[in-house]
Scaffold this motif. Sequence first.
Motif, PDB file in Angstrom:
ATOM      1  N   VAL A 105     -13.172  31.061  18.748  1.00 64.61           N
ATOM      2  CA  VAL A 105     -13.085  31.179  20.461  1.00 64.61           C
ATOM      3  C   VAL A 105     -14.020  30.473  20.810  1.00 64.61           C
ATOM      4  N   TRP A 106     -13.214  28.766  21.942  1.00 65.33           N
ATOM      5  CA  TRP A 106     -14.036  27.713  22.233  1.00 65.33           C
ATOM      6  C   TRP A 106     -14.368  28.139  23.914  1.00 65.33           C
ATOM      7  N   VAL A 107     -15.288  28.016  24.336  1.00 66.44           N
ATOM      8  CA  VAL A 107     -15.872  28.355  25.784  1.00 66.44           C
ATOM      9  C   VAL A 107     -15.700  26.954  26.484  1.00 66.44           C
ATOM     10  N   ALA A 108     -15.319  26.604  27.575  1.00 62.85           N
ATOM     11  CA  ALA A 108     -15.923  25.591  28.007  1.00 62.85           C
ATOM     12  C   ALA A 108     -17.135  25.728  28.657  1.00 62.85           C
ATOM     13  N   ASP A 109     -17.658  24.469  29.104  1.00 60.19           N
ATOM     14  CA  ASP A 109     -18.613  24.760  29.951  1.00 60.19           C
ATOM     15  C   ASP A 109     -18.354  25.636  31.231  1.00 60.19           C
ATOM     16  N   GLY A 110     -19.413  26.028  31.583  1.00 58.79           N
ATOM     17  CA  GLY A 110     -18.944  27.033  33.264  1.00 58.79           C
ATOM     18  C   GLY A 110     -20.041  28.065  33.158  1.00 58.79           C
ATOM     19  N   THR A 111     -19.800  28.554  34.818  1.00 61.99           N
ATOM     20  CA  THR A 111     -20.970  30.477  34.326  1.00 61.99           C
ATOM     21  C   THR A 111     -19.638  31.491  34.880  1.00 61.99           C
ATOM     22  N   TYR A 112     -19.804  32.122  33.637  1.00 62.07           N
ATOM     23  CA  TYR A 112     -18.439  33.193  33.920  1.00 62.07           C
ATOM     24  C   TYR A 112     -18.907  34.267  33.933  1.00 62.07           C
ATOM     25  N   THR A 113     -18.072  34.999  35.528  1.00 59.53           N
ATOM     26  CA  THR A 113     -18.418  36.352  35.833  1.00 59.53           C
ATOM     27  C   THR A 113     -17.352  37.375  35.547  1.00 59.53           C
ATOM     28  N   SER A 131     -14.032  44.281  17.023  1.00 65.81           N
ATOM     29  CA  SER A 131     -14.632  44.832  15.702  1.00 65.81           C
ATOM     30  C   SER A 131     -13.852  45.066  14.988  1.00 65.81           C
ATOM     31  N   GLY A 132     -14.224  44.725  13.945  1.00 62.16           N
ATOM     32  CA  GLY A 132     -12.774  44.536  12.353  1.00 62.16           C
ATOM     33  C   GLY A 132     -12.915  42.809  12.484  1.00 62.16           C
ATOM     34  N   LYS A 133     -13.120  42.051  13.221  1.00 61.86           N
ATOM     35  CA  LYS A 133     -12.389  40.803  13.392  1.00 61.86           C
ATOM     36  C   LYS A 133     -13.679  40.119  12.942  1.00 61.86           C
ATOM     37  N   ASP A 134     -14.132  38.691  11.716  1.00 63.51           N
ATOM     38  CA  ASP A 134     -14.600  38.138  11.529  1.00 63.51           C
ATOM     39  C   ASP A 134     -14.853  36.793  12.373  1.00 63.51           C
ATOM     40  N   ILE A 135     -15.126  36.607  13.555  1.00 62.21           N
ATOM     41  CA  ILE A 135     -14.663  35.595  14.194  1.00 62.21           C
ATOM     42  C   ILE A 135     -16.253  34.768  14.739  1.00 62.21           C
ATOM     43  N   THR A 136     -16.081  33.897  15.676  1.00 57.64           N
ATOM     44  CA  THR A 136     -16.692  32.754  16.156  1.00 57.64           C
ATOM     45  C   THR A 136     -16.566  33.041  17.909  1.00 57.64           C
ATOM     46  N   VAL A 137     -16.906  33.432  18.256  1.00 54.41           N
ATOM     47  CA  VAL A 137     -17.574  33.003  19.997  1.00 54.41           C
ATOM     48  C   VAL A 137     -18.743  31.969  20.203  1.00 54.41           C
ATOM     49  N   ARG A 138     -17.520  31.030  20.337  1.00 54.04           N
ATOM     50  CA  ARG A 138     -18.923  29.746  20.918  1.00 54.04           C
ATOM     51  C   ARG A 138     -18.655  28.941  22.437  1.00 54.04           C
ATOM     52  N   SER A 139     -19.782  28.803  22.606  1.00 57.68           N
ATOM     53  CA  SER A 139     -19.548  26.950  23.590  1.00 57.68           C
ATOM     54  C   SER A 139     -19.295  25.720  23.650  1.00 57.68           C
ATOM     55  N   SER A 171     -19.579  37.844  12.250  1.00 51.09           N
ATOM     56  CA  SER A 171     -19.626  37.978  13.506  1.00 51.09           C
ATOM     57  C   SER A 171     -20.134  37.358  14.137  1.00 51.09           C
ATOM     58  N   ILE A 172     -20.438  36.243  15.007  1.00 55.16           N
ATOM     59  CA  ILE A 172     -21.167  34.904  14.985  1.00 55.16           C
ATOM     60  C   ILE A 172     -20.702  34.489  16.073  1.00 55.16           C
ATOM     61  N   ILE A 173     -21.849  34.571  17.061  1.00 56.13           N
ATOM     62  CA  ILE A 173     -22.379  33.766  19.297  1.00 56.13           C
ATOM     63  C   ILE A 173     -22.979  32.963  18.602  1.00 56.13           C
ATOM     64  N   LYS A 174     -22.185  31.854  19.677  1.00 56.38           N
ATOM     65  CA  LYS A 174     -23.099  30.580  18.978  1.00 56.38           C
ATOM     66  C   LYS A 174     -23.321  29.711  20.868  1.00 56.38           C
ATOM     67  N   GLY A 175     -24.156  29.569  21.413  1.00 54.40           N
ATOM     68  CA  GLY A 175     -24.104  28.745  22.007  1.00 54.40           C
ATOM     69  C   GLY A 175     -24.397  28.872  24.004  1.00 54.40           C
ATOM     70  N   PHE A 176     -24.916  30.525  24.371  1.00 54.90           N
ATOM     71  CA  PHE A 176     -24.408  30.752  25.502  1.00 54.90           C
ATOM     72  C   PHE A 176     -25.734  31.296  25.870  1.00 54.90           C
ATOM     73  N   SER A 180     -25.162  48.020  13.790  1.00 56.43           N
ATOM     74  CA  SER A 180     -24.499  46.361  13.575  1.00 56.43           C
ATOM     75  C   SER A 180     -24.968  45.270  13.490  1.00 56.43           C
ATOM     76  N   SER A 181     -24.041  44.310  12.335  1.00 52.81           N
ATOM     77  CA  SER A 181     -25.142  42.828  12.268  1.00 52.81           C
ATOM     78  C   SER A 181     -24.436  42.016  12.111  1.00 52.81           C
ATOM     79  N   LEU A 182     -24.263  40.953  13.582  1.00 63.53           N
ATOM     80  CA  LEU A 182     -23.918  39.574  13.638  1.00 63.53           C
ATOM     81  C   LEU A 182     -24.801  38.711  13.628  1.00 63.53           C
ATOM     82  N   THR A 183     -24.378  37.372  13.391  1.00 59.86           N
ATOM     83  CA  THR A 183     -24.981  36.261  13.525  1.00 59.86           C
ATOM     84  C   THR A 183     -25.432  35.844  15.465  1.00 59.86           C
ATOM     85  N   ILE A 184     -26.761  35.337  15.459  1.00 60.91           N
ATOM     86  CA  ILE A 184     -26.395  35.501  16.800  1.00 60.91           C
ATOM     87  C   ILE A 184     -27.149  33.583  16.766  1.00 60.91           C
TER      88      ILE A 184
END
Length: 143
Positions: free
Chosen positions: A47-55, A65-73, A102-107, A125-129
């Motif tokens: 999941v690629w998140v474009a520049d901006g402020t998200y509220t 849960s149960g998905k090995d995905i990456t969510v990144r800026s 499960s990866i969170i990157k660049g926020f 849980s374990s994840l990669t930040i």
Amino acid sequence: MKRQIFGCLMALGMIWGTRASATDLYVPSQYGTIAAAIDAATTGDTVWVADGTYTGTGNKNLTWSGKDITVRSENGPEKCIIDCEYSGRGFIFNNPGQNTTSIIKGFTIKNGRGGNGAGIYCSNSSLTITNCIITENATPHNW
């Protein structure tokens, strides 16, 4: 011979419902919220998140849960901000099945509110930040 084996593996993948490649999902151009893109993602997707402020709803208390995905800026934490507006957390992980794929990157995750992890809550849980800024969040002792 290699071509025949590859063809058989592709056919088995089609039968079992697996995909040969991952998909890129884009917020907000394809999906209006980060949560909508996460919900649409399957294992291996990014999941690629474009520049901006998200509220607001769909851009905080994010979990999968149960998905090995990456969510990144797209361009790093200085340009992509999750502002929880002191009414929730950025991310919540409390599933024993969640692991480091499960990866969170660049926020930047800010203005989160909650006990035991106002910006990112992680339990059982374990994840990669990676490359995240977690700032200006509040826990019960500083409300």
